[in-house]
Enzyme design. Structure first.
Site, mmCIF file in Angstrom:
data_model
loop_
_atom_site.group_PDB
_atom_site.id
_atom_site.type_symbol
_atom_site.label_atom_id
_atom_site.label_comp_id
_atom_site.label_asym_id
_atom_site.label_seq_id
_atom_site.Cartn_x
_atom_site.Cartn_y
_atom_site.Cartn_z
ATOM 1 C CB ILE A 1 48.256 13.055 -8.280
ATOM 2 C CG1 ILE A 1 49.225 12.188 -9.093
ATOM 3 C CG2 ILE A 1 47.547 14.097 -9.150
ATOM 4 C CD1 ILE A 1 50.330 12.911 -9.832
ATOM 5 C CE1 TYR B 1 44.703 2.580 -5.073
ATOM 6 C CE2 TYR B 1 47.009 3.213 -4.886
ATOM 7 C CZ TYR B 1 45.754 3.413 -5.433
ATOM 8 O OH TYR B 1 45.550 4.428 -6.347
#
Length: 243
Positions: A187, A154
């Site tokens: 988030i 990632y």
């Protein structure tokens, strides 16, 4: 008809961006999704409730042929439509320590975030250049800026997005096209729902996870005319973890 395309727009940050653009802009919102049609339709419903128009469009950003076919079909059906804004939000995680990471987990993550950017943006870039206007916003990540252990794949994909943002911005700036990236930290979303929030919040100076709407506000600003002189930027939105 001027349009904004949001990849991975059915859930989480992507859905929040679609809803925010529906409120802040006059763009017809193209909500891309891969598998969750129900969620995409729910997002579309919210776009319409916000007083705007939109439609859902199905393709896997990582599949070059599928992207080309879906977008070409859409463009043929809407010859007058101009995509002025692209938000490359689609991304997946397949976390694990590098020493145990299999090839599929490596390549799937790279294909979605990085090749997905290429497949979608490359389809529209010549039209944007001809029209002498465009807004491209890439969803990077704190992982792509500082690197996150357990996320080499990632981090690699998002780090590459950071570099591509800076390079492409310089190529297209003369034509009034801006290219920026937003790098969220933790988030609240489906993607972070498995994380230990109590522990991780200790790393965040503002002492909480961010909301998808806060990221959407920033993306909406970068898509707007107000951001004409901002390009090639990577804006961290992470509560002070890293900047």
């Amino acid at each position: 008809m001027k349009c904004a395309l949001v990849t991975g727009g059915s859930r989480g940050i992507g859905s929040a961006i679609c809803q925010k653009l529906a409120i802040d802009t006059d763009y017809h919102i193209l909500i891309n999704y891969q598998s969750n049609k129900e969620a995409a339709e729910e997002t579309l419903k919210k776009v319409i409730e916000a007083g705007n128009t939109g439609e859902i469009i199905k393709f896997n950003v990582a599949d070059a042929e599928e992207v080309k076919n879906a977008l070409a079909q859409w463009q043929e059906a809407n010859p007058e439509a101009i995509v002025e804004a692209i938000v490359n939000n689609a991304g997946i995680t397949r976390d694990g320590l590098f020493m145990w990471m299999n090839h599929e987990d490596w390549s799937q993550v790279i294909n979605t975030s990085l090749n997905g950017f290429y497949n979608v943006t490359n389809f529209f870039i010549q039209k944007m250049l001809r029209n002498k206007y465009g807004r491209i916003v890439n969803l990077a990540s704190v992982s792509g800026v500082k690197g996150t252990p357990g996320q080499t794949n990632y981090s690699a994909a998002k780090g590459a997005l950071v570099a591509v943002t800076k390079a492409l911005a310089q190529e297209v700036a003369k034509r009034n096209i801006t290219v920026n990236a937003v790098a969220p930290g933790f988030i609240k979303s489906d993607m972070t729902s498995q994380l230990d929030e109590k522990e991780l919040v200790k790393l965040v100076p503002v002492n909480r996870f961010g909301e998808a709407e806060e990221v959407a506000d920033l993306v909406s600003f970068l898509v707007s005319k107000k951001a004409s002189y901002i390009t090639g930027e990577i804006i961290n939105i992470n509560g002070g973890i890293y900047s």
